[in-house]
Design an enzyme around this catalytic site. Structure first.
Site, PDB file in Angstrom:
ATOM      1  N   GLY A   1     -13.385  -3.505  -0.586  1.00  0.00           N
ATOM      2  CA  GLY A   1     -14.727  -2.927  -0.520  1.00  0.00           C
ATOM      3  C   GLY A   1     -14.956  -1.900  -1.623  1.00  0.00           C
ATOM      4  O   GLY A   1     -16.018  -1.862  -2.247  1.00  0.00           O
TER       5      GLY A   1
ATOM      6  N   LYS B   1     -20.314 -15.406   0.781  1.00  0.00           N
ATOM      7  CA  LYS B   1     -21.720 -15.009   0.911  1.00  0.00           C
ATOM      8  C   LYS B   1     -22.356 -14.476  -0.362  1.00  0.00           C
ATOM      9  O   LYS B   1     -21.824 -13.583  -1.005  1.00  0.00           O
ATOM     10  CB  LYS B   1     -21.826 -13.933   1.990  1.00  0.00           C
ATOM     11  CG  LYS B   1     -21.373 -14.436   3.341  1.00  0.00           C
ATOM     12  CD  LYS B   1     -21.765 -13.431   4.415  1.00  0.00           C
ATOM     13  CE  LYS B   1     -21.098 -13.781   5.726  1.00  0.00           C
ATOM     14  NZ  LYS B   1     -20.148 -12.766   6.175  1.00  0.00           N
TER      15      LYS B   1
ATOM     16  N   GLY C   1      -9.203  -7.698  -2.157  1.00  0.00           N
ATOM     17  CA  GLY C   1      -9.564  -8.655  -1.112  1.00  0.00           C
ATOM     18  C   GLY C   1      -8.931 -10.020  -1.284  1.00  0.00           C
ATOM     19  O   GLY C   1      -7.750 -10.137  -1.592  1.00  0.00           O
TER      20      GLY C   1
ATOM     21  N   ARG D   1       0.838  -1.213   0.000  1.00  0.00           N
ATOM     22  CA  ARG D   1       0.000   0.000   0.000  1.00  0.00           C
ATOM     23  C   ARG D   1       0.869   1.257   0.000  1.00  0.00           C
ATOM     24  O   ARG D   1       0.460   2.285  -0.532  1.00  0.00           O
ATOM     25  CB  ARG D   1      -0.921  -0.002   1.217  1.00  0.00           C
ATOM     26  CG  ARG D   1      -1.941  -1.111   1.088  1.00  0.00           C
ATOM     27  CD  ARG D   1      -3.209  -0.737   1.801  1.00  0.00           C
ATOM     28  NE  ARG D   1      -4.287  -1.574   1.332  1.00  0.00           N
ATOM     29  CZ  ARG D   1      -5.210  -2.098   2.118  1.00  0.00           C
ATOM     30  NH1 ARG D   1      -5.196  -1.876   3.397  1.00  0.00           N
ATOM     31  NH2 ARG D   1      -6.173  -2.822   1.604  1.00  0.00           N
TER      32      ARG D   1
HETATM   33  P1  AMP Z   1     -15.672 -13.306   0.846  1.00  0.00           P
HETATM   34  O1  AMP Z   1     -15.049 -12.542   1.975  1.00  0.00           O
HETATM   35  O2  AMP Z   1     -17.147 -13.335   0.843  1.00  0.00           O
HETATM   36  O3  AMP Z   1     -15.064 -12.970  -0.502  1.00  0.00           O
HETATM   37  O4  AMP Z   1     -15.311 -14.813   1.126  1.00  0.00           O
HETATM   38  C1  AMP Z   1     -14.009 -15.298   1.127  1.00  0.00           C
HETATM   39  C2  AMP Z   1     -14.003 -16.525   1.948  1.00  0.00           C
HETATM   40  O5  AMP Z   1     -14.872 -17.482   1.390  1.00  0.00           O
HETATM   41  C3  AMP Z   1     -12.650 -17.175   2.016  1.00  0.00           C
HETATM   42  O6  AMP Z   1     -12.134 -16.993   3.297  1.00  0.00           O
HETATM   43  C4  AMP Z   1     -12.933 -18.639   1.725  1.00  0.00           C
HETATM   44  O7  AMP Z   1     -12.367 -19.491   2.681  1.00  0.00           O
HETATM   45  C5  AMP Z   1     -14.433 -18.737   1.833  1.00  0.00           C
HETATM   46  N1  AMP Z   1     -14.977 -19.805   1.001  1.00  0.00           N
HETATM   47  C6  AMP Z   1     -14.749 -20.030  -0.292  1.00  0.00           C
HETATM   48  N2  AMP Z   1     -15.374 -21.140  -0.719  1.00  0.00           N
HETATM   49  C7  AMP Z   1     -16.021 -21.651   0.351  1.00  0.00           C
HETATM   50  C8  AMP Z   1     -16.840 -22.798   0.549  1.00  0.00           C
HETATM   51  N3  AMP Z   1     -17.103 -23.627  -0.444  1.00  0.00           N
HETATM   52  N4  AMP Z   1     -17.349 -22.989   1.780  1.00  0.00           N
HETATM   53  C9  AMP Z   1     -17.075 -22.135   2.779  1.00  0.00           C
HETATM   54  N5  AMP Z   1     -16.305 -21.047   2.648  1.00  0.00           N
HETATM   55  C10 AMP Z   1     -15.772 -20.807   1.451  1.00  0.00           C
END
Ligand code: AMP
Length: 395
Positions: free
Chosen positions: A375, A199, A352, A36
């Site tokens: 974000g 999510k 991210g 950064r």
């Molecule tokens: P996000 O912050 O929503 O982009 O989510 C990222 C996180 O999703 C990472 O830490 C991954 O470990 C998790 N992730 C990815 N695939 C899966 C899965 N199939 N089941 C549970 N967690 C997951």
């Protein structure tokens, strides 16, 4: 198009620059990754060369409006001095702008640089408080925003200060807007987006915005299971957002109407617990046994996704396709990163976790652009105007 530092005369002017120096640190406060800081160097060096008097500001962590010295920017000032090869003046004022700070800013010579203390030591910062915005503005004659990572926040140092000073962008924001903006608005086709992560909820707006623009949407990660469930598949104990099954159905219908191809995993790597130390097994995506959870896309899906990516001319990737932090479930994400590294398409990584993944697996230098804002890049891809960019002057 927003004006940049190139479009204004900065010589001899006091220029206050919002950077994103929110660096990761170890327990002793040592900076563990300075990307950064290095990302901000082009703008800072340009201003020095042009003879500006440079006043830098940033937040670090979440001191919640208190002058908590755990979050002092002193380590950043030290690293910046090393990187610039010149001393960066740093006054650790708990109130950020003090009499001493104002005097120092007024006394800067051309090409000199100072860094203010963590702007989040002040409660007003995150509330975009007028007084604090004005205090910051009073230090300078021009405002440059180069903090893409916080451009989605309307804070005193990212937006409020522009109420009192002419405001332009630095080179980092210019670059982010150029790559993210042109990818979304005028992509070379085929245009493929890969969405992953945990999510569905977090990605809904991005998916909706991109659905109107992409040729293919690849969905992986934990969020894919809500879509698989919507297709009537058995997903076992995999992550499910039960409230959004109908949404997933609707979205797939909309995609079909628009002629957008949606690719979901066709097989998965699963475990009985969210752990790297348990037995794993591969299943077809429509037949995951009740006690198993899908934690990565399987090899057939990785192949399917990679083939699609091979023909793409523009790719945006946001979110890992598996729980890649655990080595047993990293193969799908590695395959996606590798496919992106091997195409000659424009490849944009939306900050991210996907940015962390391409770094971790050694493909970072093969990507066209890795966004510095998680974000902020998400909100940009949602089609929103970011407050820290909206306040900048138009060309
Ligand atoms: P996000 O912050 O929503 O982009 O989510 C990222 C996180 O999703 C990472 O830490 C991954 O470990 C998790 N992730 C990815 N695939 C899966 C899965 N199939 N089941 C549970 N967690 C997951």
């Amino acid at each position: 198009m927003k004006k940049t530092v190139r479009d204004i005369d900065v010589k001899g002017k006091k220029v206050i620059v919002r950077c994103d120096f929110n660096v990761p640190q170890d327990k002793e406060g040592n900076i563990t990754d300075d990307i950064r800081i290095t990302s901000a160097l082009p703008t800072i060096s340009y201003l020095i060369e042009q003879g500006a008097k440079v006043i830098l500001m940033s937040h670090l962590g979440r001191p919640d409006g208190e002058a908590n010295m755990k979050y002092t920017l002193k380590p950043v000032a030290d690293r910046l001095s090393e990187l610039l090869g010149k001393s960066v003046l740093f006054i650790s004022a708990p109130e950020v702008v003090s009499e001493e700070v104002s005097k120092a800013a007024a006394g800067l010579a051309e090409g000199e640089v100072m860094l203010l203390e963590n702007v989040r030591f002040r409660k007003e910062e995150t509330k975009n408080g007028e007084n604090f915005s004005r205090e910051l503005a009073d230090l300078a004659e021009l405002f440059v925003n180069d903090a893409f990572g916080t451009a989605h926040r309307a804070h005193s140092s990212t937006a409020g200060v522009a109420d009192y000073l002419p405001a332009v962008s630095g080179f980092l924001i210019e670059k982010e807007v150029k790559f993210l903006g042109s990818a979304v608005e005028a992509p070379e086709r085929p245009f493929v987006a890969i969405m992953g992560g945990a999510k569905v909820k977090d990605k809904i707006l991005v998916i909706e915005n991109l659905l109107a623009k992409v040729d293919t949407l690849i969905i992986g990660g934990g969020m894919a299971f809500t879509f698989l469930k919507a297709k009537g598949y058995e997903i076992g104990k995999s992550l499910l957002d039960a409230e959004r099954i109908d949404y997933a159905t609707e979205l797939m219908k909309k995609a079909e109407e628009k002629g957008v191809k949606i690719l979901l995993p066709i097989d998965v790597v699963a475990a009985k617990e969210f752990s790297n130390d348990v037995e794993t097994a591969e299943f077809e995506a429509d037949a995951i046994p009740a006690e198993w959870m899908g934690l990565d896309v399987g090899p057939k899906s990785a192949q399917l996704f990679s083939e699609e990516l091979k023909n793409a001319k523009t790719v945006i990737w946001n979110g890992p396709v598996g729980a890649f932090e655990m080595s047993n479930f990293a193969q799908g994400t590695i395959a996606v990163a590798k496919a992106l590294a091997e195409t000659d398409a424009v490849t944009i990584i939306g900050g991210g976790d996907s940015a962390a993944a391409v770094e971790q697996f050694g493909y970072a230098d093969k990507m066209t652009h890795i966004s510095t804002g998680g974000g902020a890049s998400l909100e940009f891809l949602e089609g929103k105007e970011l407050p820290g960019i909206a306040v900048l002057q138009d060309k």
